[in-house]
Design a protein around this motif. Structure first.
Motif, PDB file in Angstrom:
ATOM      1  N   TYR A  23       0.808  -1.216   0.000  1.00  0.00           N
ATOM      2  CA  TYR A  23       0.000   0.000   0.000  1.00  0.00           C
ATOM      3  C   TYR A  23       0.848   1.276   0.000  1.00  0.00           C
ATOM      4  O   TYR A  23       0.482   2.271  -0.626  1.00  0.00           O
ATOM      5  CB  TYR A  23      -0.921   0.015   1.229  1.00  0.00           C
ATOM      6  CG  TYR A  23      -1.831  -1.169   1.326  1.00  0.00           C
ATOM      7  CD1 TYR A  23      -2.852  -1.356   0.406  1.00  0.00           C
ATOM      8  CD2 TYR A  23      -1.684  -2.113   2.348  1.00  0.00           C
ATOM      9  CE1 TYR A  23      -3.697  -2.451   0.490  1.00  0.00           C
ATOM     10  CE2 TYR A  23      -2.522  -3.207   2.441  1.00  0.00           C
ATOM     11  CZ  TYR A  23      -3.531  -3.376   1.513  1.00  0.00           C
ATOM     12  OH  TYR A  23      -4.365  -4.465   1.600  1.00  0.00           O
ATOM     13  N   ILE A  24       1.947   1.259   0.712  1.00  0.00           N
ATOM     14  CA  ILE A  24       2.802   2.439   0.839  1.00  0.00           C
ATOM     15  C   ILE A  24       3.905   2.341  -0.214  1.00  0.00           C
ATOM     16  O   ILE A  24       4.821   1.527  -0.094  1.00  0.00           O
ATOM     17  CB  ILE A  24       3.407   2.535   2.251  1.00  0.00           C
ATOM     18  CG1 ILE A  24       2.298   2.512   3.315  1.00  0.00           C
ATOM     19  CG2 ILE A  24       4.248   3.798   2.392  1.00  0.00           C
ATOM     20  CD1 ILE A  24       2.814   2.411   4.740  1.00  0.00           C
ATOM     21  N   ASN A  27       6.641   6.400  -4.584  1.00  0.00           N
ATOM     22  CA  ASN A  27       6.275   7.669  -5.218  1.00  0.00           C
ATOM     23  C   ASN A  27       5.102   8.369  -4.550  1.00  0.00           C
ATOM     24  O   ASN A  27       4.656   9.420  -5.018  1.00  0.00           O
ATOM     25  CB  ASN A  27       5.953   7.445  -6.698  1.00  0.00           C
ATOM     26  CG  ASN A  27       7.185   7.075  -7.504  1.00  0.00           C
ATOM     27  OD1 ASN A  27       8.291   7.528  -7.208  1.00  0.00           O
ATOM     28  ND2 ASN A  27       6.997   6.245  -8.517  1.00  0.00           N
ATOM     29  N   ASP A  28       4.605   7.806  -3.466  1.00  0.00           N
ATOM     30  CA  ASP A  28       3.462   8.403  -2.772  1.00  0.00           C
ATOM     31  C   ASP A  28       3.836   9.696  -2.062  1.00  0.00           C
ATOM     32  O   ASP A  28       4.977   9.887  -1.631  1.00  0.00           O
ATOM     33  CB  ASP A  28       2.895   7.427  -1.738  1.00  0.00           C
ATOM     34  CG  ASP A  28       2.098   6.298  -2.370  1.00  0.00           C
ATOM     35  OD1 ASP A  28       1.696   6.433  -3.540  1.00  0.00           O
ATOM     36  OD2 ASP A  28       1.878   5.277  -1.687  1.00  0.00           O
ATOM     37  N   SER A  29       2.856  10.570  -1.937  1.00  0.00           N
ATOM     38  CA  SER A  29       2.995  11.757  -1.101  1.00  0.00           C
ATOM     39  C   SER A  29       2.088  11.596   0.116  1.00  0.00           C
ATOM     40  O   SER A  29       1.008  10.993   0.027  1.00  0.00           O
ATOM     41  CB  SER A  29       2.614  13.021  -1.877  1.00  0.00           C
ATOM     42  OG  SER A  29       1.282  12.934  -2.355  1.00  0.00           O
ATOM     43  N   ILE A  72       9.653   6.428   0.415  1.00  0.00           N
ATOM     44  CA  ILE A  72       9.060   7.748   0.190  1.00  0.00           C
ATOM     45  C   ILE A  72      10.058   8.828   0.584  1.00  0.00           C
ATOM     46  O   ILE A  72      10.672   8.775   1.650  1.00  0.00           O
ATOM     47  CB  ILE A  72       7.759   7.907   0.994  1.00  0.00           C
ATOM     48  CG1 ILE A  72       6.707   6.918   0.487  1.00  0.00           C
ATOM     49  CG2 ILE A  72       7.225   9.333   0.912  1.00  0.00           C
ATOM     50  CD1 ILE A  72       5.405   6.948   1.256  1.00  0.00           C
ATOM     51  N   ASP A  98      -1.448  11.231  -1.527  1.00  0.00           N
ATOM     52  CA  ASP A  98      -1.864   9.861  -1.807  1.00  0.00           C
ATOM     53  C   ASP A  98      -2.224   9.134  -0.513  1.00  0.00           C
ATOM     54  O   ASP A  98      -3.039   8.210  -0.519  1.00  0.00           O
ATOM     55  CB  ASP A  98      -0.732   9.092  -2.496  1.00  0.00           C
ATOM     56  CG  ASP A  98      -0.323   9.716  -3.815  1.00  0.00           C
ATOM     57  OD1 ASP A  98      -1.167   9.769  -4.719  1.00  0.00           O
ATOM     58  OD2 ASP A  98       0.836  10.165  -3.914  1.00  0.00           O
ATOM     59  N   ILE A  99      -1.582   9.550   0.583  1.00  0.00           N
ATOM     60  CA  ILE A  99      -1.803   8.942   1.894  1.00  0.00           C
ATOM     61  C   ILE A  99      -2.114  10.023   2.913  1.00  0.00           C
ATOM     62  O   ILE A  99      -1.381  11.016   3.010  1.00  0.00           O
ATOM     63  CB  ILE A  99      -0.561   8.157   2.356  1.00  0.00           C
ATOM     64  CG1 ILE A  99      -0.235   7.013   1.376  1.00  0.00           C
ATOM     65  CG2 ILE A  99      -0.756   7.604   3.767  1.00  0.00           C
ATOM     66  CD1 ILE A  99       1.081   6.310   1.684  1.00  0.00           C
ATOM     67  N   ARG A 128      -8.341   7.475  -1.060  1.00  0.00           N
ATOM     68  CA  ARG A 128      -7.126   6.727  -1.357  1.00  0.00           C
ATOM     69  C   ARG A 128      -6.706   5.916  -0.124  1.00  0.00           C
ATOM     70  O   ARG A 128      -7.405   5.003   0.276  1.00  0.00           O
ATOM     71  CB  ARG A 128      -6.039   7.686  -1.852  1.00  0.00           C
ATOM     72  CG  ARG A 128      -6.218   8.062  -3.324  1.00  0.00           C
ATOM     73  CD  ARG A 128      -5.616   9.401  -3.683  1.00  0.00           C
ATOM     74  NE  ARG A 128      -6.538  10.499  -3.400  1.00  0.00           N
ATOM     75  CZ  ARG A 128      -6.233  11.773  -3.535  1.00  0.00           C
ATOM     76  NH1 ARG A 128      -5.014  12.122  -3.914  1.00  0.00           N
ATOM     77  NH2 ARG A 128      -7.125  12.714  -3.294  1.00  0.00           N
TER      78      ARG A 128
END
Length: 222
Positions: A23-24, A27-29, A72, A98-99, A128
């Motif tokens: 899930y993490i 490229n997530d913010s 990240i 995103d999170i 999300r």
């Protein structure tokens, strides 16, 4: 939508990592909603910084380090600052993320501040990944209860952000008489399952309605 309900901010712990890495993503913010502080501890920007700032925040490295362990970038992790953000800047941070990550502390005061910033609808429309520990876990529920402790003198129900409505959550579970009494009251009054996450060693993932229990979690049914 993915909801991750945690006991602490050590999200890179061995017993969590393999499940959370799906899930993490690198490229997530991340937007950290740091609104759960206790009034007696934080009364101004300097005191907020002592908890959450990069320079001297006692929780900063733990929160940020958890996400950087998944690849990240620190630059992609932003904190909603109650004393310095505006309603618009806070809204933008949420919408770009995103999170979403809700901190521990006082869930009722976090909800008060969310309302103050006119963020309820923005948060409820977020679809999300939503994560949080302790207060940041229970606030994800439609309604949550808090058993008596040093912050809360009596049992009470509170309204949350309504991402989840199928169960209740007893956090920091240590099998105490107070906690068990609260759990059985919820079972009697609400008739829904209660998941009790053991102190610093249990978590619940809800992946588009599918529930997975991680670590030490006890399930109580009526």
């Amino acid at each position: 939508m993915i909801n991750i309900l945690l006991e602490g901010y050590d999200i890179n712990a061995d017993w969590l990592y393999d499940d959370l890495k799906k899930y993490i993503l690198p490229n997530d913010s991340v937007a950290v909603v740091a609104f759960s502080f206790r009034d007696r501890e934080v009364k101004n920007s300097a005191e907020w910084n002592s908890l959450y700032s990069k320079e001297n925040g006692i929780y900063y490295n733990g929160i940020v380090g958890g996400f950087t362990a998944y690849g990240i970038s620190e630059n992609n992790i932003t904190f909603l600052n109650y004393f310095e953000d505006t309603k618009e800047s806070a809204k933008q941070k949420i919408e770009k993320a995103d999170i979403l990550y809700f901190t521990g502390g006082r869930p009722d005061r976090m909800m008060d501040r969310i309302k103050e910033f006119n963020l309820v609808d923005v948060l409820r429309n977020f679809n999300r990944i939503v994560m949080g520990y302790s207060a940041g876990a229970v606030i994800q529920l439609s309604e949550y209860h808090l058993s008596p402790d040093k912050d809360y003198k009596e049992f009470k129900y509170y309204n949350g952000l309504a991402y989840l409505d199928d169960f209740y959550l007893e956090v920091h579970y240590k099998n105490t008489k107070v906690q068990n009494k609260a759990i059985h009251r919820v079972l009697a009054e609400k008739g829904k399952t209660v998941y009790a996450t053991a102190f610093m060693s249990g978590a619940v993932i809800v992946d588009n309605g599918n529930i997975k229990l991680l670590g030490d979690v006890k399930t109580f049914n009526k």
